[in-house]
Design an enzyme around this catalytic site. Sequence first.
Site, PDB file in Angstrom:
ATOM      1  N   GLY A  16       0.787  -1.231   0.000  1.00 12.48           N
ATOM      2  CA  GLY A  16       0.000   0.000   0.000  1.00 12.48           C
ATOM      3  C   GLY A  16       0.817   1.277   0.000  1.00 12.48           C
ATOM      4  N   ASN A  18       1.375   3.065  -2.595  1.00 11.68           N
ATOM      5  CA  ASN A  18       0.619   4.013  -3.436  1.00 11.68           C
ATOM      6  C   ASN A  18      -0.587   4.566  -2.683  1.00 11.68           C
ATOM      7  OD1 ASN A  18       1.643   4.410  -6.337  1.00 11.68           O
ATOM      8  ND2 ASN A  18       1.961   2.223  -5.946  1.00 11.68           N
ATOM      9  N   LEU A  86      -4.093  -6.413  -7.268  1.00 10.67           N
ATOM     10  CA  LEU A  86      -3.513  -7.398  -8.178  1.00 10.67           C
ATOM     11  C   LEU A  86      -4.500  -8.452  -8.660  1.00 10.67           C
ATOM     12  CD1 LEU A  86       0.016  -7.665  -6.512  1.00 10.67           C
ATOM     13  CD2 LEU A  86      -0.782  -6.102  -8.288  1.00 10.67           C
ATOM     14  N   LYS A  87      -5.803  -8.188  -8.464  1.00 10.70           N
ATOM     15  CA  LYS A  87      -6.815  -9.087  -9.033  1.00 10.70           C
ATOM     16  C   LYS A  87      -7.368  -8.440 -10.283  1.00 10.70           C
ATOM     17  CE  LYS A  87      -9.006 -11.893  -5.586  1.00 10.70           C
ATOM     18  NZ  LYS A  87     -10.217 -12.112  -4.794  1.00 10.70           N
ATOM     19  N   ASN A 103      -6.019   2.908 -12.824  1.00 13.57           N
ATOM     20  CA  ASN A 103      -5.029   1.956 -12.304  1.00 13.57           C
ATOM     21  C   ASN A 103      -3.629   2.525 -12.503  1.00 13.57           C
ATOM     22  OD1 ASN A 103      -3.947  -0.651 -11.456  1.00 13.57           O
ATOM     23  ND2 ASN A 103      -3.428  -0.997 -13.613  1.00 13.57           N
ATOM     24  N   HIS A 105       0.200   1.299 -13.234  1.00 11.14           N
ATOM     25  CA  HIS A 105       0.987   0.142 -13.671  1.00 11.14           C
ATOM     26  C   HIS A 105       2.467   0.545 -13.682  1.00 11.14           C
ATOM     27  CE1 HIS A 105       1.808  -3.694 -15.488  1.00 11.14           C
ATOM     28  NE2 HIS A 105       2.604  -3.066 -16.339  1.00 11.14           N
ATOM     29  N   ASP A 146      -4.746  -3.869 -18.439  1.00 16.74           N
ATOM     30  CA  ASP A 146      -3.796  -2.782 -18.766  1.00 16.74           C
ATOM     31  C   ASP A 146      -4.055  -2.179 -20.151  1.00 16.74           C
ATOM     32  OD1 ASP A 146      -2.474  -3.087 -16.293  1.00 16.74           O
ATOM     33  OD2 ASP A 146      -1.204  -4.660 -17.115  1.00 16.74           O
TER      34      ASP A 146
END
Length: 197
Positions: A16, A18, A86-87, A103, A105, A146
């Site tokens: 966590g 971020n 990450l799901k 998101n 990446h 993505d």
Amino acid sequence: MLKEKANIAVMVSGGGTNLQALIDAQNSGILHSGQIVLVVASNPNAYALTRAADNGIESVVMEDEASLIPILQERDIDLIVLAGFLKILSPDFIRQYPDRIINIHPALIPSFCGKGCYGLHVHEKALDYGVKVTGATVHYVNEIPDGGRIISQKAVEVQEGDTPEILQRRVMEQAEWILLPRATEDISAEIVKGTKA
Ligand code: GAR
């Protein structure tokens, strides 16, 4: 009726950092058009849950998507930020929040991304390939992993002797922790102004 602040849910799976960058941005005023009202973790051991608790932010551990939707609706969530989540979310879930899920990446999409390419693996792949520049990308989430529209990107240099862990840390410090709060503020501002498509 326009709101003063957009209600933000942050979805996490691990450490966590971020999420912490978003909390810090909220405390410093960089993030002022939105407020983090909920943290959703995909697993009960995520350290991100401790960060939420330490900052007085409500959190839930996600059981499944179907039970998450009413939780988001009850809190009138305007924007969902995937911060190391990450799901993979199902197309059905994503359709409920069109252009309202973003998101982060840890690579320059379209490099080193897609199914199975997440977390430290991304940096392992970048080092294996031998790229000299990598970075991070904030993008909208659609049904292609993505594959949604790019919002912002920042390049970060790969250095001689980098390990995946060292590179990961540099990408976080120089790109992720800057890009994600900025994008979250920009989109929140559009939402509260009523100009967000
Ligand atoms: C971050 O590097 C984030 O970009 C990445 O996982 C890490 C989570 O760290 N996300 C992905 O790879 C998504 N495909 P954090 O829990 O400390 O924020």
